[in-house]
Design a protein around this motif. Structure first.
Motif, PDB file in Angstrom:
ATOM      1  N   LYS A   1       0.830  -1.206   0.000  1.00  0.00           N
ATOM      2  CA  LYS A   1       0.000   0.000   0.000  1.00  0.00           C
ATOM      3  C   LYS A   1       0.864   1.255   0.000  1.00  0.00           C
ATOM      4  O   LYS A   1       0.553   2.242  -0.678  1.00  0.00           O
ATOM      5  CB  LYS A   1      -0.911  -0.011   1.228  1.00  0.00           C
ATOM      6  CG  LYS A   1      -1.860   1.167   1.308  1.00  0.00           C
ATOM      7  CD  LYS A   1      -2.757   1.056   2.530  1.00  0.00           C
ATOM      8  CE  LYS A   1      -3.714   2.244   2.628  1.00  0.00           C
ATOM      9  NZ  LYS A   1      -4.588   2.133   3.832  1.00  0.00           N
ATOM     10  N   SER A   2       1.979   1.218   0.729  1.00  0.00           N
ATOM     11  CA  SER A   2       2.873   2.371   0.794  1.00  0.00           C
ATOM     12  C   SER A   2       3.519   2.659  -0.553  1.00  0.00           C
ATOM     13  O   SER A   2       3.812   3.811  -0.877  1.00  0.00           O
ATOM     14  CB  SER A   2       3.948   2.155   1.864  1.00  0.00           C
ATOM     15  OG  SER A   2       4.599   0.908   1.690  1.00  0.00           O
ATOM     16  N   LYS A   3       3.743   1.624  -1.368  1.00  0.00           N
ATOM     17  CA  LYS A   3       4.299   1.838  -2.701  1.00  0.00           C
ATOM     18  C   LYS A   3       3.242   2.413  -3.645  1.00  0.00           C
ATOM     19  O   LYS A   3       3.541   3.301  -4.463  1.00  0.00           O
ATOM     20  CB  LYS A   3       4.835   0.519  -3.273  1.00  0.00           C
ATOM     21  CG  LYS A   3       5.520   0.634  -4.630  1.00  0.00           C
ATOM     22  CD  LYS A   3       6.684   1.622  -4.571  1.00  0.00           C
ATOM     23  CE  LYS A   3       7.477   1.665  -5.851  1.00  0.00           C
ATOM     24  NZ  LYS A   3       8.314   0.472  -6.055  1.00  0.00           N
ATOM     25  N   ARG A   4       2.023   1.965  -3.521  1.00  0.00           N
ATOM     26  CA  ARG A   4       0.948   2.512  -4.357  1.00  0.00           C
ATOM     27  C   ARG A   4       0.744   3.997  -4.067  1.00  0.00           C
ATOM     28  O   ARG A   4       0.451   4.788  -4.968  1.00  0.00           O
ATOM     29  CB  ARG A   4      -0.363   1.736  -4.125  1.00  0.00           C
ATOM     30  CG  ARG A   4      -0.329   0.290  -4.595  1.00  0.00           C
ATOM     31  CD  ARG A   4      -1.731  -0.271  -4.770  1.00  0.00           C
ATOM     32  NE  ARG A   4      -2.508  -0.221  -3.540  1.00  0.00           N
ATOM     33  CZ  ARG A   4      -2.513  -1.171  -2.621  1.00  0.00           C
ATOM     34  NH1 ARG A   4      -1.775  -2.269  -2.788  1.00  0.00           N
ATOM     35  NH2 ARG A   4      -3.261  -1.062  -1.545  1.00  0.00           N
ATOM     36  N   TYR A   5       0.924   4.379  -2.815  1.00  0.00           N
ATOM     37  CA  TYR A   5       0.803   5.792  -2.454  1.00  0.00           C
ATOM     38  C   TYR A   5       1.880   6.627  -3.146  1.00  0.00           C
ATOM     39  O   TYR A   5       1.610   7.719  -3.656  1.00  0.00           O
ATOM     40  CB  TYR A   5       0.897   5.941  -0.936  1.00  0.00           C
ATOM     41  CG  TYR A   5       0.824   7.379  -0.460  1.00  0.00           C
ATOM     42  CD1 TYR A   5      -0.355   8.111  -0.586  1.00  0.00           C
ATOM     43  CD2 TYR A   5       1.925   7.991   0.115  1.00  0.00           C
ATOM     44  CE1 TYR A   5      -0.426   9.431  -0.157  1.00  0.00           C
ATOM     45  CE2 TYR A   5       1.859   9.308   0.551  1.00  0.00           C
ATOM     46  CZ  TYR A   5       0.684  10.020   0.415  1.00  0.00           C
ATOM     47  OH  TYR A   5       0.621  11.329   0.844  1.00  0.00           O
ATOM     48  N   ILE A   6       3.110   6.104  -3.177  1.00  0.00           N
ATOM     49  CA  ILE A   6       4.204   6.805  -3.866  1.00  0.00           C
ATOM     50  C   ILE A   6       3.891   6.934  -5.356  1.00  0.00           C
ATOM     51  O   ILE A   6       4.089   7.997  -5.957  1.00  0.00           O
ATOM     52  CB  ILE A   6       5.539   6.063  -3.654  1.00  0.00           C
ATOM     53  CG1 ILE A   6       5.989   6.208  -2.196  1.00  0.00           C
ATOM     54  CG2 ILE A   6       6.612   6.595  -4.595  1.00  0.00           C
ATOM     55  CD1 ILE A   6       7.202   5.363  -1.853  1.00  0.00           C
TER      56      ILE A   6
END
Length: 259
Positions: free
Chosen positions: A237-242
């Motif tokens: 999820k943190s990568k999708r946010y980036i």
């Protein structure tokens, strides 16, 4: 209770009961460990500041491999203020710790990886480009997921002086003489291919500044994201946010707000 002193990096925290917190800390001796911090939510709790995400420090507590560990005290700790307050730096640092959490089993020694993660966070804190720092770690961590691309030469002939493309099928670079073997390969600018080879060799504990233009950074993201999506099968999820942040930035550049 066997109390140990250890260096650690706070990865994240979660509420637990009325006054307690569950705190995940990347520890030097035992990798990621989940701790119970009793009373850390109480007003003026001594542990409250020490267990904020993106805090580096010296901690004391019980370390258990197969059950919940307990945090008792902390000292010589500091919050990474720039990383916490800067939106992009925070996003990349949070993603890095999430990636490390997946790459290593809880309670298992991670050897020199602790120093690499700490060095990466300190570089981000110093204002270095967070994408490039995290790209280095993404490339290095691929081996933890059983993926080891060849970055510095053609996997067929070994040449490194020709234009390159990245091939998932062949597990690395194909030069212009052999690119026809994989119609689905990712064609790269020469600078992007060169930086992929460079970043795969960098030791973050000794790195200087790496100046990368926006086009090359976009190319690096394209290749690394493809590998993690397709070969590792990891979509944090943190990568999708980036990725969403970069999309917003691109849209703003294409359609700047009118005065």
């Amino acid at each position: 209770m066997n109390i140990q002193r250890f260096s650690g990096i706070v990865m994240f925290q979660r509420d637990y009961r009325e006054h307690d917190l569950l705190v995940k800390i990347l520890t030097e001796p035992s990798g990621p460990v989940m701790f119970l911090a009793r009373g850390a939510k109480r007003p003026r709790a001594k542990l409250a500041a020490a267990v904020q995400p993106l805090t580096l420090g010296q901690y004391q507590g019980s370390l258990h491999q197969n059950r919940l560990s307990y945090l008792t005290s902390a000292d010589h700790y500091r919050l990474l203020n720039h990383t916490t307050s800067d939106l992009l730096a925070n996003a990349y640092a949070t993603y890095l710790l999430a990636l490390v959490d997946v790459a290593f089993d809880d309670g298992q020694s991670i050897s020199g990886w602790y120093d690499q993660v700490k060095a990466a966070l300190k570089l981000i804190e110093s204002g270095r480009n967070p994408q490039i720092i995290v790209n280095v770690m993404e490339i290095r961590l691929l081996g933890r997921f059983g993926v080891a691309p060849v970055w510095d030469r053609c996997v067929i002939c070994g040449r490194s002086d020709l234009p390159m493309a990245f091939s998932e099928e062949y597990g690395g670079m194909l030069c212009s003489n052999h690119v026809i073997r994989d119609p689905r390969c990712l064609h790269l600018k020469q600078k992007t291919a060169a930086y992929l080879a460079l970043l795969s060799r960098i030791d973050l504990r000794r790195v200087g500044d790496v100046d990368v233009d926006e086009s090359t950074k976009a190319g690096l993201r394209r290749v690394i994201d493809t590998i993690y999506d397709d070969e590792v099968g990891l979509r944090l999820k943190s990568k999708r946010y980036i990725q969403q942040m970069h999309l917003w930035d691109k849209q703003l550049k294409l359609n700047p707000p009118k005065n």
